[in-house]
Design an enzyme around this catalytic site. Structure first.
Site, PDB file in Angstrom:
ATOM      1  N   ALA A   1      57.646  18.906 -63.419  1.00 48.94           N
ATOM      2  CA  ALA A   1      56.939  19.015 -62.215  1.00 48.94           C
ATOM      3  C   ALA A   1      56.969  18.245 -60.950  1.00 48.94           C
ATOM      4  O   ALA A   1      57.907  18.050 -60.701  1.00 48.94           O
ATOM      5  CB  ALA A   1      56.171  18.059 -63.557  1.00 48.94           C
TER       6      ALA A   1
ATOM      7  N   LYS B   1      47.945  19.156 -62.314  1.00 48.01           N
ATOM      8  CA  LYS B   1      47.899  19.087 -64.099  1.00 48.01           C
ATOM      9  C   LYS B   1      47.318  19.541 -64.941  1.00 48.01           C
ATOM     10  O   LYS B   1      47.379  20.800 -66.077  1.00 48.01           O
ATOM     11  CB  LYS B   1      48.942  18.043 -64.574  1.00 48.01           C
TER      12      LYS B   1
ATOM     13  N   GLY C   1      66.122  16.556 -65.869  1.00 50.19           N
ATOM     14  CA  GLY C   1      65.438  15.501 -65.609  1.00 50.19           C
ATOM     15  C   GLY C   1      65.113  14.752 -66.544  1.00 50.19           C
ATOM     16  O   GLY C   1      66.369  14.665 -67.736  1.00 50.19           O
TER      17      GLY C   1
ATOM     18  N   TYR D   1      47.606  14.610 -58.598  1.00 45.27           N
ATOM     19  CA  TYR D   1      48.399  14.661 -59.648  1.00 45.27           C
ATOM     20  C   TYR D   1      47.834  15.146 -60.568  1.00 45.27           C
ATOM     21  O   TYR D   1      48.160  16.197 -61.457  1.00 45.27           O
ATOM     22  CB  TYR D   1      49.481  13.489 -59.806  1.00 45.27           C
TER      23      TYR D   1
ATOM     24  N   LEU E   1      63.353  14.297 -69.169  1.00 44.35           N
ATOM     25  CA  LEU E   1      63.089  14.346 -70.298  1.00 44.35           C
ATOM     26  C   LEU E   1      63.602  15.656 -70.571  1.00 44.35           C
ATOM     27  O   LEU E   1      64.075  15.841 -72.055  1.00 44.35           O
ATOM     28  CB  LEU E   1      61.064  14.903 -70.299  1.00 44.35           C
TER      29      LEU E   1
HETATM   30  N1  LIG Z   1      57.066   9.541 -65.863  1.00 40.67           N
HETATM   31  C1  LIG Z   1      56.234   9.792 -66.457  1.00 40.67           C
HETATM   32  O1  LIG Z   1      55.691   8.721 -66.116  1.00 40.67           O
HETATM   33  C2  LIG Z   1      55.422  11.178 -67.025  1.00 40.67           C
HETATM   34  C3  LIG Z   1      54.295  10.581 -67.988  1.00 40.67           C
HETATM   35  C4  LIG Z   1      53.120  11.794 -68.335  1.00 40.67           C
HETATM   36  C5  LIG Z   1      53.812  12.628 -68.307  1.00 40.67           C
HETATM   37  N2  LIG Z   1      55.247  12.511 -67.463  1.00 40.67           N
HETATM   38  C6  LIG Z   1      55.491  14.754 -67.599  1.00 40.67           C
HETATM   39  O2  LIG Z   1      56.551  14.062 -68.080  1.00 40.67           O
HETATM   40  C7  LIG Z   1      57.224  16.013 -67.713  1.00 40.67           C
HETATM   41  C8  LIG Z   1      59.073  15.284 -67.278  1.00 40.67           C
HETATM   42  O3  LIG Z   1      58.876  13.928 -66.427  1.00 40.67           O
HETATM   43  P1  LIG Z   1      60.550  13.685 -66.299  1.00 40.67           P
HETATM   44  O4  LIG Z   1      60.062  12.270 -65.839  1.00 40.67           O
HETATM   45  O5  LIG Z   1      61.341  14.159 -66.947  1.00 40.67           O
HETATM   46  O6  LIG Z   1      60.652  14.728 -64.347  1.00 40.67           O
HETATM   47  P2  LIG Z   1      61.475  14.353 -63.717  1.00 40.67           P
HETATM   48  O7  LIG Z   1      63.069  13.266 -64.100  1.00 40.67           O
HETATM   49  O8  LIG Z   1      62.002  14.211 -62.377  1.00 40.67           O
HETATM   50  O9  LIG Z   1      62.450  15.895 -64.377  1.00 40.67           O
HETATM   51  C9  LIG Z   1      62.025  16.923 -63.032  1.00 40.67           C
HETATM   52  C10 LIG Z   1      62.799  18.066 -63.545  1.00 40.67           C
HETATM   53  O10 LIG Z   1      62.062  19.093 -62.971  1.00 40.67           O
HETATM   54  C11 LIG Z   1      62.681  19.803 -61.935  1.00 40.67           C
HETATM   55  N3  LIG Z   1      61.767  20.398 -61.392  1.00 40.67           N
HETATM   56  C12 LIG Z   1      61.253  19.426 -59.886  1.00 40.67           C
HETATM   57  N4  LIG Z   1      60.573  21.276 -59.322  1.00 40.67           N
HETATM   58  C13 LIG Z   1      60.889  22.019 -59.733  1.00 40.67           C
HETATM   59  C14 LIG Z   1      60.626  23.044 -59.405  1.00 40.67           C
HETATM   60  N5  LIG Z   1      59.312  23.465 -58.547  1.00 40.67           N
HETATM   61  N6  LIG Z   1      61.115  24.421 -60.027  1.00 40.67           N
HETATM   62  C15 LIG Z   1      61.790  24.461 -60.677  1.00 40.67           C
HETATM   63  N7  LIG Z   1      62.590  22.654 -61.101  1.00 40.67           N
HETATM   64  C16 LIG Z   1      61.912  21.695 -60.638  1.00 40.67           C
HETATM   65  C17 LIG Z   1      63.782  18.662 -61.089  1.00 40.67           C
HETATM   66  O11 LIG Z   1      64.168  19.020 -60.413  1.00 40.67           O
HETATM   67  P3  LIG Z   1      65.202  18.203 -59.257  1.00 40.67           P
HETATM   68  O12 LIG Z   1      64.690  16.798 -59.323  1.00 40.67           O
HETATM   69  O13 LIG Z   1      66.475  19.101 -58.221  1.00 40.67           O
HETATM   70  O14 LIG Z   1      64.180  18.789 -57.704  1.00 40.67           O
HETATM   71  C18 LIG Z   1      63.788  17.939 -62.179  1.00 40.67           C
HETATM   72  O15 LIG Z   1      65.229  18.668 -63.602  1.00 40.67           O
HETATM   73  C19 LIG Z   1      56.377  16.536 -66.266  1.00 40.67           C
HETATM   74  O16 LIG Z   1      55.406  17.144 -66.545  1.00 40.67           O
HETATM   75  C20 LIG Z   1      55.754  15.230 -66.118  1.00 40.67           C
HETATM   76  O17 LIG Z   1      54.292  15.805 -65.574  1.00 40.67           O
HETATM   77  C21 LIG Z   1      55.567  12.267 -67.022  1.00 40.67           C
END
Ligand SMILES: NC(=O)c1ccc[n+]([C@@H]2O[C@H](COP(=O)([O-])OP(=O)(O)OC[C@H]3O[C@@H](n4cnc5c(N)ncnc54)[C@H](OP(=O)(O)O)[C@@H]3O)[C@@H](O)[C@H]2O)c1
Length: 288
Positions: free
Chosen positions: A60, A129, A10, A125, A12
């Site tokens: 997530a 969380k 992902g 969401y 992060l």
């Molecule tokens: N994006 C933002 O602006 C933001 C802001 C505040 C906080 N956050 C938090 O930051 C964190 C990281 O976000 P990100 O943008 O890096 O997310 P991301 O790019 O969507 O990556 C999420 C990863 O989690 C995996 N995943 C999803 N569901 C899963 C499950 N049930 N079991 C195992 N793996 C699973 C996904 O794999 P697949 O894609 O193959 O399903 C992907 O590798 C999250 O906790 C999010 O809530 C994000």
């Protein structure tokens, strides 16, 4: 240290895995195909076999509209997923580092939220969380819960697909003469590379607990776009979008700026002003 990174491909997760690997730690990068966090047996089997000392959960379900459409699934991943990881981490005496969000707040405060402010999420969401945070905090003492905001990184966000906000703005500027952006929602853009470094720093101590972890300062999405264009030296007509020009289907906090109170109190805060992260991202993007 043996570190399992969940969500390793992902946005992060890639930077977290790289940050630990570059410090010489042994990293187990776990993708969704390796572990299903909503499934207790999958989590338990995977972590019992690897026996990491640290588990970093970046996985997530965080596409806000999808969470609203599928609340059971969102709770299974964001809530029960965090519970399953907490139970398994406790069983093998590992520390759990769990990533949460600024969307646990309703945005009514109008000054930066600190860790002691009471969450009041506006959407599924955020609610799921918060539930994940409470599972982690109540199940295992050896935990860090990190709330962050508006992250962007070199690897694409898998849940939202395609481009991060910086790349989207640059693309729109290339394709159109005018870009219109909302000026009524305030966040702190935070680089995943910097957040990953903060996670490594925290992992070296045992000051367990809840931490806000964003870059310094804040801006509206319009101000974020203005800074991107200035730093990238892109000439484009940038305008403030009219109210309701981009109608939102799901309620979101208008102001979700976080203050890294806990990190600063412990002398552990490594974050710089958010503009520095954007500058660094752009100069590394130019080298790509
Ligand atoms: N994006 C933002 O602006 C933001 C802001 C505040 C906080 N956050 C938090 O930051 C964190 C990281 O976000 P990100 O943008 O890096 O997310 P991301 O790019 O969507 O990556 C999420 C990863 O989690 C995996 N995943 C999803 N569901 C899963 C499950 N049930 N079991 C195992 N793996 C699973 C996904 O794999 P697949 O894609 O193959 O399903 C992907 O590798 C999250 O906790 C999010 O809530 C994000």
């Amino acid at each position: 240290m043996k570190v399992a990174v969940i969500g390793a491909n992902g946005q992060l997760g890639v930077d977290v895995a790289n940050a630990f690997a570059s410090r010489g730690d042994q990293v187990y990068p776990l993708k969704h195909s390796d572990i299903e966090i909503s499934n207790c047996a999958s989590v338990s089997n995977c972590l019992t076999e690897l026996r990491p000392q640290l588990v970093v959960n970046t996985a997530a379900m965080h596409h806000v509209e999808n969470c609203e459409r599928e609340p059971e699934k969102a709770f299974a991943i964001n809530g029960l997923g965090a519970r399953n990881l907490s139970l398994a981490a406790r069983d093998i005496d590992a520390t759990l580092m769990h990533v949460s969000t600024d969307y646990v707040f309703d945005g009514d405060k109008k000054s930066p939220y600190v860790e002691s402010d009471v969450p009041r999420p506006l959407n599924v969401y955020g609610i799921t969380k918060v539930s994940g945070e409470y599972f982690v905090r109540s199940i295992t003492n050896k935990h860090f819960v990190l709330r962050t905001s508006a992250i962007y990184g070199e690897s694409p966000c898998r849940a939202k697909g395609g481009l991060n906000f910086i790349e989207l703005m640059l693309k729109l500027a290339r394709e159109r003469g005018e870009v219109r952006v909302v000026d009524s929602e305030f966040v702190t853009p935070t680089s995943t590379a910097e957040l990953a470094q903060q996670i490594v720093v925290l992992s070296r101590c045992d000051f367990y607990g809840l931490y806000h972890a964003t870059a310094e300062g804040s801006c509206s999405w319009y101000e974020f776009a203005r800074e991107i264009f200035a730093l990238a030296d892109v000439k484009v007509s940038l305008k403030v979008a009219e109210p309701n020009e981009f109608p939102v289907k799901v309620a979101r906090p208008k102001y979700s700026v976080l203050e890294n109170c806990g990190l600063k109190r412990k002398g552990l805060n490594i974050f710089r002003p958010w503009q520095d992260g954007v500058r660094e991202y752009l100069s590394s993007a130019r080298r790509r």
